[in-house]
Design a protein around this motif. Structure first.
Motif, mmCIF file in Angstrom:
data_model
loop_
_atom_site.group_PDB
_atom_site.id
_atom_site.type_symbol
_atom_site.label_atom_id
_atom_site.label_comp_id
_atom_site.label_asym_id
_atom_site.label_seq_id
_atom_site.Cartn_x
_atom_site.Cartn_y
_atom_site.Cartn_z
ATOM 1 N N VAL A 16 -3.894 5.807 -5.006
ATOM 2 C CA VAL A 16 -4.655 7.055 -5.128
ATOM 3 C C VAL A 16 -3.839 8.227 -4.576
ATOM 4 O O VAL A 16 -3.772 9.301 -5.188
ATOM 5 C CB VAL A 16 -6.008 6.953 -4.394
ATOM 6 N N ALA A 17 -3.199 8.022 -3.408
ATOM 7 C CA ALA A 17 -2.381 9.077 -2.819
ATOM 8 C C ALA A 17 -1.251 9.472 -3.763
ATOM 9 O O ALA A 17 -0.942 10.653 -3.931
ATOM 10 C CB ALA A 17 -1.809 8.612 -1.480
ATOM 11 N N ASP A 18 -0.657 8.490 -4.388
ATOM 12 C CA ASP A 18 0.432 8.755 -5.320
ATOM 13 C C ASP A 18 -0.087 9.486 -6.560
ATOM 14 O O ASP A 18 0.607 10.303 -7.158
ATOM 15 C CB ASP A 18 1.094 7.434 -5.723
ATOM 16 N N GLY A 19 -1.324 9.194 -6.949
ATOM 17 C CA GLY A 19 -1.914 9.879 -8.088
ATOM 18 C C GLY A 19 -2.155 11.353 -7.817
ATOM 19 O O GLY A 19 -1.842 12.211 -8.649
ATOM 20 N N TYR A 20 -2.676 11.671 -6.628
ATOM 21 C CA TYR A 20 -2.891 13.074 -6.279
ATOM 22 C C TYR A 20 -1.563 13.814 -6.126
ATOM 23 O O TYR A 20 -1.465 15.004 -6.429
ATOM 24 C CB TYR A 20 -3.715 13.181 -4.990
ATOM 25 N N HIS A 21 -0.575 13.090 -5.655
ATOM 26 C CA HIS A 21 0.770 13.662 -5.592
ATOM 27 C C HIS A 21 1.238 14.061 -6.984
ATOM 28 O O HIS A 21 1.750 15.160 -7.197
ATOM 29 C CB HIS A 21 1.721 12.637 -4.959
ATOM 30 N N ASN A 27 -9.375 0.169 -5.134
ATOM 31 C CA ASN A 27 -9.411 0.647 -3.749
ATOM 32 C C ASN A 27 -8.053 0.600 -3.065
ATOM 33 O O ASN A 27 -7.908 0.111 -1.946
ATOM 34 C CB ASN A 27 -10.441 -0.145 -2.932
ATOM 35 N N SER A 28 -7.027 1.098 -3.756
ATOM 36 C CA SER A 28 -5.679 1.163 -3.199
ATOM 37 C C SER A 28 -5.397 2.580 -2.728
ATOM 38 O O SER A 28 -5.261 3.503 -3.535
ATOM 39 C CB SER A 28 -4.637 0.749 -4.253
ATOM 40 N N ALA A 29 -5.303 2.764 -1.397
ATOM 41 C CA ALA A 29 -5.031 4.094 -0.840
ATOM 42 C C ALA A 29 -3.673 4.607 -1.289
ATOM 43 O O ALA A 29 -3.493 5.791 -1.564
ATOM 44 C CB ALA A 29 -5.097 4.044 0.689
ATOM 45 N N ALA A 30 -2.691 3.689 -1.354
ATOM 46 C CA ALA A 30 -1.344 4.085 -1.749
ATOM 47 C C ALA A 30 -1.326 4.610 -3.184
ATOM 48 O O ALA A 30 -0.696 5.626 -3.488
ATOM 49 C CB ALA A 30 -0.387 2.903 -1.612
ATOM 50 N N GLY A 38 3.092 2.556 1.022
ATOM 51 C CA GLY A 38 2.619 3.929 1.128
ATOM 52 C C GLY A 38 3.512 4.767 2.029
ATOM 53 O O GLY A 38 3.793 5.936 1.734
ATOM 54 N N ILE A 39 3.979 4.172 3.138
ATOM 55 C CA ILE A 39 4.890 4.886 4.041
ATOM 56 C C ILE A 39 6.213 5.183 3.338
ATOM 57 O O ILE A 39 6.778 6.276 3.460
ATOM 58 C CB ILE A 39 5.140 4.054 5.320
ATOM 59 N N GLN A 75 -0.716 15.204 3.548
ATOM 60 C CA GLN A 75 -1.960 14.576 3.117
ATOM 61 C C GLN A 75 -1.791 13.077 2.896
ATOM 62 O O GLN A 75 -2.625 12.271 3.328
ATOM 63 C CB GLN A 75 -2.460 15.247 1.834
ATOM 64 N N SER A 76 -0.706 12.705 2.235
ATOM 65 C CA SER A 76 -0.479 11.296 1.932
ATOM 66 C C SER A 76 -0.220 10.503 3.204
ATOM 67 O O SER A 76 -0.707 9.379 3.354
ATOM 68 C CB SER A 76 0.707 11.155 0.970
ATOM 69 N N ALA A 77 0.548 11.083 4.121
ATOM 70 C CA ALA A 77 0.851 10.390 5.378
ATOM 71 C C ALA A 77 -0.423 10.127 6.164
ATOM 72 O O ALA A 77 -0.616 9.049 6.730
ATOM 73 C CB ALA A 77 1.837 11.209 6.207
ATOM 74 N N ARG A 78 -1.330 11.097 6.211
ATOM 75 C CA ARG A 78 -2.591 10.911 6.930
ATOM 76 C C ARG A 78 -3.410 9.776 6.341
ATOM 77 O O ARG A 78 -3.945 8.932 7.066
ATOM 78 C CB ARG A 78 -3.414 12.210 6.889
#
Length: 341
Positions: free
Chosen positions: A183-188, A178-181, A118-119, A231-234
């Motif tokens: 989901v974050a990539d999806g919103y991106h 339940n993968s935060a990485a 994710g980072i 947003q993704s970093a948070r």
């Protein structure tokens, strides 16, 4: 259905009690048959693979139009799409590593590699924002004629459709496992789709006789990308620092309310990749025989896994302490805890 999503098999860890099996309900599975991580990472890899294919095709089509039209807005959008496709690589590596079994060194497995991915994704998005911003500012200072406005409009629409398809894949599967990485990539990807529509507005501005509309749109796209970085970093850093959503601990207490004798005095939880691990202390009643105590922990396990499908392991222990311990506000009463953690 739960098995297919990887939530039907759990690594129960009720310390000192040895209960590793549910005999009834939706969790009646024998451990060691299918590792839940393999099911979820297969699903994750499937989403990443198709996301990469769709975004790669989208970026190639857009790049052709960039060459034809000299549009910096479309260039910014294409750079972003290339960066988004590139994020599939660290995610794929992370999901592959997460399939490895725990070892004497990595006793929890390598699920945390997903947070590291994710980072890396955030850094890739940041780099794409810097490149796109530089190109937009340069074009504002040194304007160029934008041509092939029809093709430019079509490329913006293609970018939107491609990114929306990828967003649906990543967000849906990311929530399932339940993968935060993911989901974050999806919103991106979803926001990137909206920036692709901004390319269409830039083309319209140029058509109406305002040539600076193109680099201005490119700059707006850059600002949007920086917003995604924040947003993704948070989200990813919260997971890396063992942060959980506010409702997680409340749900643990809620599950305990369904079990007679399970009075929670302390509850902690953390994500390891897309798997939730909980450590729970319940008040000890020294008059209870061991068999009754075991029934309480087993019943609490059942309720926890019923209420929290993302839960992978619950470490339940008894506490005989008497220090006051605050519960979530929704429960409105105090309990006791005498353990140091």
């Amino acid at each position: 259905m739960l098995d297919w999503l990887g939530f039907g098999s759990h690594d129960h860890a009720a310390s000192s009690h040895g209960h590793h099996n549910h005999g009834s309900g939706p969790h009646g599975h024998t451990h060691g048959v299918v590792d839940a991580t393999i099911a979820t990472t297969d699903r994750g890899i499937w989403a990443i693979k198709w996301s990469f294919v769709i975004l790669a095709i989208t970026a190639v089509l857009q790049m052709v139009v960039v060459v034809l039209s000299s549009s910096v807005a479309l260039l910014a959008d294409t750079i972003h799409n290339i960066g988004d496709a590139t994020t599939a690589i660290p995610l794929w590596i992370a999901f592959m590593l997460a399939r490895r079994k725990p070892s004497p060194t990595f006793t929890y497995g390598l699920g945390r590699v997903e947070d590291f991915a994710g980072i890396v994704i955030v850094l890739i998005i940041l780099f794409s924002a810097i490149v796109a911003g530089y190109q937009a500012i340069d074009r504002l200072i040194n304007p160029q004629v934008v041509t092939h406005l029809g093709w430019l409009t079509a490329a913006g629409i293609v970018g939107f459709l491609g990114n929306e398809a990828v967003a649906v894949f990543r967000i849906r599967v990311g929530r399932e496992i339940n993968s935060a990485a993911l989901v974050a990539d999806g919103y991106h990807a979803r926001t990137d789709g909206l920036t692709s529509l901004a390319v269409v507005l830039g083309a319209l501005g140029v058509w109406l006789g305002f040539p600076l509309a193109d680099p201005i749109v490119g700059l707006l796209i850059t600002i949007a990308i920086f917003g995604i970085v924040w947003q993704s970093a948070r989200a990813v850093l919260t997971r890396m620092l063992d942060g959980v959503e506010p409702g997680v601990i409340g749900e643990i207490h809620h599950a305990a309310q369904h079990v007679a004798g399970a009075r929670i005095v302390d509850a902690k939880a953390r994500w390891i990749g897309h798997r939730l691990h909980a450590d729970i202390a319940i008040a000890a009643d020294e008059t209870l025989p061991l068999s009754e105590a075991n029934k309480i922990t087993t019943a609490l396990e059942d309720e926890l896994f019923e209420h929290m499908p993302a839960l992978a392991a619950a470490n339940i222990r008894f506490s005989a302490g008497h220090e006051q311990h605050a519960l979530p506000p929704s429960h409105g009463h105090g309990e006791h805890d005498g353990h140091k953690h």
